[in-house]
Design a protein around this motif. Sequence first.
Motif, PDB file in Angstrom:
ATOM      1  N   LEU A   1      -6.446 -18.734 -23.219  1.00  0.00           N
ATOM      2  CA  LEU A   1      -5.869 -19.461 -22.085  1.00  0.00           C
ATOM      3  C   LEU A   1      -6.882 -19.662 -20.966  1.00  0.00           C
ATOM      4  O   LEU A   1      -6.844 -20.667 -20.249  1.00  0.00           O
ATOM      5  N   ALA A   2      -7.795 -18.699 -20.814  1.00  0.00           N
ATOM      6  CA  ALA A   2      -8.803 -18.799 -19.764  1.00  0.00           C
ATOM      7  C   ALA A   2      -9.980 -19.687 -20.170  1.00  0.00           C
ATOM      8  O   ALA A   2     -10.901 -19.889 -19.363  1.00  0.00           O
ATOM      9  N   GLY A   3      -9.966 -20.201 -21.392  1.00  0.00           N
ATOM     10  CA  GLY A   3     -11.004 -21.122 -21.825  1.00  0.00           C
ATOM     11  C   GLY A   3     -12.163 -20.499 -22.560  1.00  0.00           C
ATOM     12  O   GLY A   3     -13.184 -21.157 -22.790  1.00  0.00           O
ATOM     13  N   TYR A   4     -12.025 -19.242 -22.986  1.00  0.00           N
ATOM     14  CA  TYR A   4     -13.105 -18.568 -23.702  1.00  0.00           C
ATOM     15  C   TYR A   4     -12.932 -18.747 -25.211  1.00  0.00           C
ATOM     16  O   TYR A   4     -11.842 -18.540 -25.746  1.00  0.00           O
ATOM     17  N   GLU A   5     -14.018 -19.050 -25.889  1.00  0.00           N
ATOM     18  CA  GLU A   5     -13.937 -19.314 -27.328  1.00  0.00           C
ATOM     19  C   GLU A   5     -13.954 -18.034 -28.157  1.00  0.00           C
ATOM     20  O   GLU A   5     -13.297 -17.957 -29.192  1.00  0.00           O
ATOM     21  N   THR A   6     -14.710 -17.040 -27.726  1.00  0.00           N
ATOM     22  CA  THR A   6     -14.880 -15.831 -28.523  1.00  0.00           C
ATOM     23  C   THR A   6     -14.553 -14.588 -27.695  1.00  0.00           C
ATOM     24  O   THR A   6     -14.471 -14.639 -26.468  1.00  0.00           O
ATOM     25  N   ILE A   7     -14.420 -13.467 -28.403  1.00  0.00           N
ATOM     26  CA  ILE A   7     -14.192 -12.192 -27.728  1.00  0.00           C
ATOM     27  C   ILE A   7     -15.387 -11.826 -26.860  1.00  0.00           C
ATOM     28  O   ILE A   7     -15.232 -11.360 -25.723  1.00  0.00           O
ATOM     29  N   SER A   8     -16.605 -12.029 -27.375  1.00  0.00           N
ATOM     30  CA  SER A   8     -17.786 -11.677 -26.566  1.00  0.00           C
ATOM     31  C   SER A   8     -17.868 -12.543 -25.313  1.00  0.00           C
ATOM     32  O   SER A   8     -18.266 -12.054 -24.243  1.00  0.00           O
ATOM     33  N   ASP A   9     -17.484 -13.814 -25.423  1.00  0.00           N
ATOM     34  CA  ASP A   9     -17.426 -14.662 -24.229  1.00  0.00           C
ATOM     35  C   ASP A   9     -16.417 -14.101 -23.218  1.00  0.00           C
ATOM     36  O   ASP A   9     -16.656 -14.103 -22.005  1.00  0.00           O
ATOM     37  N   THR A  10     -15.287 -13.653 -23.731  1.00  0.00           N
ATOM     38  CA  THR A  10     -14.208 -13.181 -22.858  1.00  0.00           C
ATOM     39  C   THR A  10     -14.626 -11.941 -22.083  1.00  0.00           C
ATOM     40  O   THR A  10     -14.459 -11.859 -20.856  1.00  0.00           O
ATOM     41  N   VAL A  11     -15.173 -10.937 -22.793  1.00  0.00           N
ATOM     42  CA  VAL A  11     -15.529  -9.690 -22.097  1.00  0.00           C
ATOM     43  C   VAL A  11     -16.830  -9.817 -21.323  1.00  0.00           C
ATOM     44  O   VAL A  11     -17.189  -8.903 -20.562  1.00  0.00           O
ATOM     45  N   ALA A  12     -17.554 -10.943 -21.484  1.00  0.00           N
ATOM     46  CA  ALA A  12     -18.701 -11.184 -20.607  1.00  0.00           C
ATOM     47  C   ALA A  12     -18.246 -11.403 -19.165  1.00  0.00           C
ATOM     48  O   ALA A  12     -19.020 -11.224 -18.225  1.00  0.00           O
ATOM     49  N   CYS A  13     -16.967 -11.776 -18.999  1.00  0.00           N
ATOM     50  CA  CYS A  13     -16.371 -11.846 -17.666  1.00  0.00           C
ATOM     51  C   CYS A  13     -15.958 -10.425 -17.262  1.00  0.00           C
ATOM     52  O   CYS A  13     -15.140  -9.798 -17.945  1.00  0.00           O
ATOM     53  N   PRO A  14     -16.506  -9.874 -16.191  1.00  0.00           N
ATOM     54  CA  PRO A  14     -16.220  -8.482 -15.824  1.00  0.00           C
ATOM     55  C   PRO A  14     -14.730  -8.182 -15.677  1.00  0.00           C
ATOM     56  O   PRO A  14     -14.289  -7.068 -15.987  1.00  0.00           O
ATOM     57  N   ASP A  15     -13.940  -9.141 -15.224  1.00  0.00           N
ATOM     58  CA  ASP A  15     -12.514  -8.882 -15.030  1.00  0.00           C
ATOM     59  C   ASP A  15     -11.817  -8.602 -16.366  1.00  0.00           C
ATOM     60  O   ASP A  15     -10.960  -7.714 -16.451  1.00  0.00           O
ATOM     61  N   PHE A  16     -12.173  -9.343 -17.393  1.00  0.00           N
ATOM     62  CA  PHE A  16     -11.520  -9.149 -18.688  1.00  0.00           C
ATOM     63  C   PHE A  16     -11.988  -7.848 -19.343  1.00  0.00           C
ATOM     64  O   PHE A  16     -11.193  -7.147 -19.981  1.00  0.00           O
ATOM     65  N   ALA A  17     -13.263  -7.510 -19.195  1.00  0.00           N
ATOM     66  CA  ALA A  17     -13.739  -6.228 -19.712  1.00  0.00           C
ATOM     67  C   ALA A  17     -13.031  -5.075 -18.995  1.00  0.00           C
ATOM     68  O   ALA A  17     -12.596  -4.101 -19.629  1.00  0.00           O
ATOM     69  N   ARG A  18     -12.893  -5.206 -17.688  1.00  0.00           N
ATOM     70  CA  ARG A  18     -12.236  -4.143 -16.926  1.00  0.00           C
ATOM     71  C   ARG A  18     -10.758  -4.053 -17.267  1.00  0.00           C
ATOM     72  O   ARG A  18     -10.176  -2.957 -17.283  1.00  0.00           O
ATOM     73  N   LEU A  19     -10.120  -5.189 -17.563  1.00  0.00           N
ATOM     74  CA  LEU A  19      -8.725  -5.165 -18.009  1.00  0.00           C
ATOM     75  C   LEU A  19      -8.572  -4.261 -19.220  1.00  0.00           C
ATOM     76  O   LEU A  19      -7.659  -3.416 -19.278  1.00  0.00           O
ATOM     77  N   CYS A  20      -9.453  -4.413 -20.211  1.00  0.00           N
ATOM     78  CA  CYS A  20      -9.395  -3.557 -21.398  1.00  0.00           C
ATOM     79  C   CYS A  20      -9.577  -2.093 -21.034  1.00  0.00           C
ATOM     80  O   CYS A  20      -8.843  -1.222 -21.519  1.00  0.00           O
ATOM     81  N   GLU A  21     -10.557  -1.810 -20.190  1.00  0.00           N
ATOM     82  CA  GLU A  21     -10.839  -0.419 -19.833  1.00  0.00           C
ATOM     83  C   GLU A  21      -9.660   0.223 -19.116  1.00  0.00           C
ATOM     84  O   GLU A  21      -9.330   1.400 -19.354  1.00  0.00           O
ATOM     85  N   ILE A  22      -8.994  -0.524 -18.247  1.00  0.00           N
ATOM     86  CA  ILE A  22      -7.815   0.006 -17.552  1.00  0.00           C
ATOM     87  C   ILE A  22      -6.676   0.236 -18.540  1.00  0.00           C
ATOM     88  O   ILE A  22      -5.981   1.261 -18.478  1.00  0.00           O
ATOM     89  N   MET A  23      -6.484  -0.708 -19.459  1.00  0.00           N
ATOM     90  CA  MET A  23      -5.419  -0.545 -20.450  1.00  0.00           C
ATOM     91  C   MET A  23      -5.661   0.674 -21.329  1.00  0.00           C
ATOM     92  O   MET A  23      -4.738   1.439 -21.618  1.00  0.00           O
ATOM     93  N   TRP A  24      -6.908   0.858 -21.781  1.00  0.00           N
ATOM     94  CA  TRP A  24      -7.206   2.048 -22.581  1.00  0.00           C
ATOM     95  C   TRP A  24      -6.915   3.315 -21.781  1.00  0.00           C
ATOM     96  O   TRP A  24      -6.235   4.217 -22.273  1.00  0.00           O
TER      97      TRP A  24
END
Length: 471
Positions: A295-318
Amino acid sequence: MSAPRLTRTAPAPLVGQVHLGPGAFFRAFNAVYTEDAMAAEGGDWGIVAVSLRSDTARDQMTPQAGAYTSVTLGTARATRVIGAVTQVLVAPEDPEAVLCAMTDPGVRVVSLTITEKGYCIDATTGGLNAAHPDIVHDLANPDTPHSAIGFLVAALGRRRASRTAPFTVLSCDNLPSNGGLTRAVVLDFARALDPELATWIDAQVPFPATMVDRITPATTDDDVADLAETAGYFDPACVVHEAFRQWVIEDDFVDGRPAWEAAGAQLVNSVEAHELMKLRCLNGTHSTLAYLGYLAGYETISDTVACPDFARLCEIMWRDEIIPTVPPPEGEDLTVYCTRLMQRYRDPAIRHRTWQIAMDGSQKLPQRLLGTIADTLATGRVSHGLCLAVAGWMRYVGGVDEAGQPIDVRDPMAEQLKAAATVGDLLALKEIFPPDLARHGGFREAVAEAYAALERDGTRATVRAFVQARG
């Protein structure tokens, strides 16, 4: 001048296994482990691979006598030719050939990677969906089955009739208690077909559970072209994957197995804790990144977590929502495990597309997200990050992205999902949401609020606000 076609050079091993579902994951995982096991310890464990639908794998691999190339991506990039597969059959073209392969006394293991939908599960009961068109057909025509379940029961029935030892049924799909689930749907089918056969299967056939893990992006034309340029041959059946792999297997086999432990597999008494760890820590965040990242326009997982907010989302969820619900498996540190997951997600060589991971979400949500949410609610807390992921899925299956462009939603319930006009309509789908969860006020409110924020502010802003509030 075009590159020559890959050809098999080593002799094909004698057959000891049949595998249903010869897709990329099987070729990047099961077959590689078996190749390594035979190299380490020997044994006749060649594989007849069976496609239950498409002829693509057969057409790609048969001209190569079953051989194909495994390409490890990343800094450890390497290529190797895998020869464990000896033949590829297409079930709709010749179901009798498939049953003959499965009833060969030399075949001692039948394994499966058929995805969640291939098990024909009734989501409300957890048993067999007797109304599934393939199951209806197979019960009426047991000698020409369409489904994996129909083939398993037909082959076991023939082995019983000929007094041939049964084979072990080994599910390798990302499902909780996949061995027990496979056993349940097989027995439900067998009871409807022949109660005496069901009794025999219940007593004689093991269904060990497994936990599998290796990120395997879809092979692209560019991958095939790159291999032709670097290796000097054309291989349309090649598969690409990360270097990491993990296979945990319950050691319960009726008539032997490959020495997979010599290839690094973990043979254990129970895989329950390992599979829960993987389903919630890896698959749960993978699906979160798939829906929200797309939805945010990222094609791949690596593209997505290259955005600090999305990487941090995962870390908070874990940290706050997932790890507290997972009993640590023997030999595992969950915090270290999740740190390693983020390292795998960040690898730009692993181009795992968000759209690919988003497929079949109606089948995946209960195992990957909803169980964690329910366990957290039972402690009196709400998993706001996971509820945001559910809201992201709801936006995704609506079929239109944030730029107003259509989304190619691949899901067995796609038409029902698109027809659901509101969050409440989607929560009412009992095939996905258990009624007790769907009625829970805290869950409903959190999902509705997250959905409204995604609509109002967009995905990137919503994720950023979540991270800022809980970081």
